[in-house]
Design a protein around this motif. Sequence first.
Motif, short mmCIF file in Angstrom:
data_model
loop_
_atom_site.label_atom_id
_atom_site.label_comp_id
_atom_site.label_asym_id
_atom_site.label_seq_id
_atom_site.Cartn_x
_atom_site.Cartn_y
_atom_site.Cartn_z
N ALA A 58 0.83 -1.21 0.00
CA ALA A 58 0.00 0.00 0.00
C ALA A 58 0.86 1.25 0.00
O ALA A 58 0.54 2.25 -0.66
N LEU A 59 1.97 1.20 0.72
CA LEU A 59 2.87 2.36 0.82
C LEU A 59 3.51 2.67 -0.53
O LEU A 59 3.58 3.83 -0.94
N ILE A 60 3.97 1.63 -1.22
CA ILE A 60 4.58 1.83 -2.54
C ILE A 60 3.53 2.36 -3.52
O ILE A 60 3.81 3.28 -4.30
N ALA A 61 2.33 1.80 -3.47
CA ALA A 61 1.24 2.27 -4.34
C ALA A 61 0.94 3.74 -4.05
O ALA A 61 0.67 4.53 -4.97
N ASN A 62 1.01 4.11 -2.77
CA ASN A 62 0.74 5.48 -2.36
C ASN A 62 1.71 6.46 -3.03
O ASN A 62 1.32 7.51 -3.53
N LEU A 63 2.99 6.11 -3.06
CA LEU A 63 4.01 6.97 -3.68
C LEU A 63 3.77 7.11 -5.18
O LEU A 63 3.89 8.21 -5.75
N PHE A 64 3.44 6.01 -5.85
CA PHE A 64 3.16 6.07 -7.28
C PHE A 64 1.95 6.97 -7.58
O PHE A 64 1.95 7.75 -8.53
N ILE A 65 0.92 6.85 -6.75
CA ILE A 65 -0.30 7.65 -6.97
C ILE A 65 -0.01 9.13 -6.77
O ILE A 65 -0.47 9.98 -7.55
N ILE A 66 0.75 9.46 -5.72
CA ILE A 66 1.11 10.87 -5.48
C ILE A 66 1.84 11.45 -6.69
O ILE A 66 1.49 12.53 -7.20
N LEU A 67 2.83 10.72 -7.19
CA LEU A 67 3.62 11.18 -8.33
C LEU A 67 2.76 11.28 -9.59
O LEU A 67 2.90 12.23 -10.38
N ALA A 68 1.85 10.32 -9.77
CA ALA A 68 0.99 10.33 -10.95
C ALA A 68 0.05 11.53 -10.96
O ALA A 68 -0.12 12.19 -11.98
N VAL A 69 -0.57 11.81 -9.81
CA VAL A 69 -1.50 12.95 -9.73
C VAL A 69 -0.76 14.26 -9.96
O VAL A 69 -1.23 15.14 -10.69
N MET A 70 0.42 14.40 -9.36
CA MET A 70 1.20 15.62 -9.56
C MET A 70 1.63 15.77 -11.01
O MET A 70 1.64 16.87 -11.56
N SER A 71 1.98 14.65 -11.65
CA SER A 71 2.37 14.68 -13.07
C SER A 71 1.19 15.08 -13.94
O SER A 71 1.32 15.89 -14.86
N LEU A 72 0.04 14.51 -13.63
CA LEU A 72 -1.16 14.74 -14.44
C LEU A 72 -1.55 16.21 -14.44
O LEU A 72 -1.99 16.75 -15.46
#
Length: 521
Positions: free
Chosen positions: A382-396
Amino acid sequence: MKLNFRIVIFALAIVFGVVFSMPSLLQTEGGKKVNLGLDLQGGLHMLLGVKTEEATTSRLKSIAASIKFFADKNDILIDELKFNDTAVSFLLLDTDDTKLIKEHLGVIDGLNVVYNAENISMTFTPEEIQKTKEEAISQAIETIRNRLDQFGLTEPVVAKQGEEKILVQLAGIKTAAEEQRARELISRAAKLELMAVDEDRAARVSVMDAAEAAKYNDVILPDAKNEAHKYLVKEIPILDGGMLTDAHVGFDQNNRPVINFTLNAEGAAIFGDFTGKNVGKRLAIVLDGKVYSAPNINERIGGGSGQISGDYTVMQAKDLAIALRSGALLAPVYMMEKRSVGPSLGADSIEASMIALIGGFVLVIIFMVVYYKAAGLIANVALIANLFIILAVMSLFGATLTLPGMAGIVLTVGMAVDANVIISERIRELIYQGKSIHKAIEEGYSNAMRAILDANITTLIAAVVLYAYGTGAIKGFAITISIGILASMLTAILGTHGIYEMLEKKIQKSKNNNFWFGIKG
């Protein structure tokens, strides 16, 4: 193992995070990426001062121009119309027109008008002067921000600092040429004025000084191409850039760049009236106190459009058009402090931040696996997924990542794992009490939910307040914290719950609570 709606949503969230974060992680040419702030990639830091006292003079000059146009339009005879830093005055030759003049001046806020027979003078109230100064700063901030947005810089920081200072931070400025271009665009007044040439005395301009010109209510202005060549023009302009609605780059018959501008309805009317009454005379096109051209008026010019020609490159013409479109500065700005942040310093910041992020992340992962065993491993997913989601939203959204923003991500790691710790502890307590695995999982999530929601919602409220009232780097911190909280709610609560539901029968069948939850005995 069986699928459930929670695990499906969690899987889709992971796919979303990985796909949209890859352009930023791999720095590919295509795709949306996270932008790095000034402290991470280097750039330009400037502190600007605003000459607010000149804002009042500028407004008085505009009032004088409006009085002249109003008098000409209504056939009101006035004389000796002049202005200085504090007042506008003129002679009304026919006192029967006093009522019309009063009506015209009465709609101007904050104006003290003194009527002394045919002598009329006006000044601003102290409150209006203070208001004008404050508006000059606000207008400068908005104008500079608009110019930099059109310039193409990513999320420039333009904010008020103190009473009369403006902080400007431009990330990604790496060369001296880029820095010079940005500085010129920021500081340029871009004050466009159309001014009548004093044809009666123009031949004597080379032997005339400023004091003599002032006697005739004239000013001497240099030619933009050759400052040795002077023009004698009427001090009060026919109209100014406040009536400009558009400016864009075009090309003349010799394929040289020019600026085509368009005026609003009021400006077009003034322009048309003046050119109609002054056929055969010259009209000077003045930008920031220099005459770019002074063509002869051959006929009435309607439509409210004009052209500025000059000896500049296409890039210079584009920057000038940007400055004109974004509006003239009500008061000039000047450089108080300039500091270049080199890319090497940014690289050092990134390296230090990455060490902190990776170091903290690895320690958290090791602790969770050692203490909670398989439950800790699930929390780490869940923690790793959390980091990917944060980066994805900021990128988007093309967000800008700053050093405080990276600190926000580090803090988010701790907050995300905290939710899993609370959930794991609740599940362990219920298993100790003899509850079944199914009951322990469901009640564990139910019992932990209130504490997790309370902590996350209060932090989210604080982040929203920081974003609303903070500036620059503080906003970056608030953004990353907010995205991290929302992502952790999805991963730590919904995602891990879905994983437990999927593995529930396997956990029950194994009867190895030490392996799954770190429960000994």
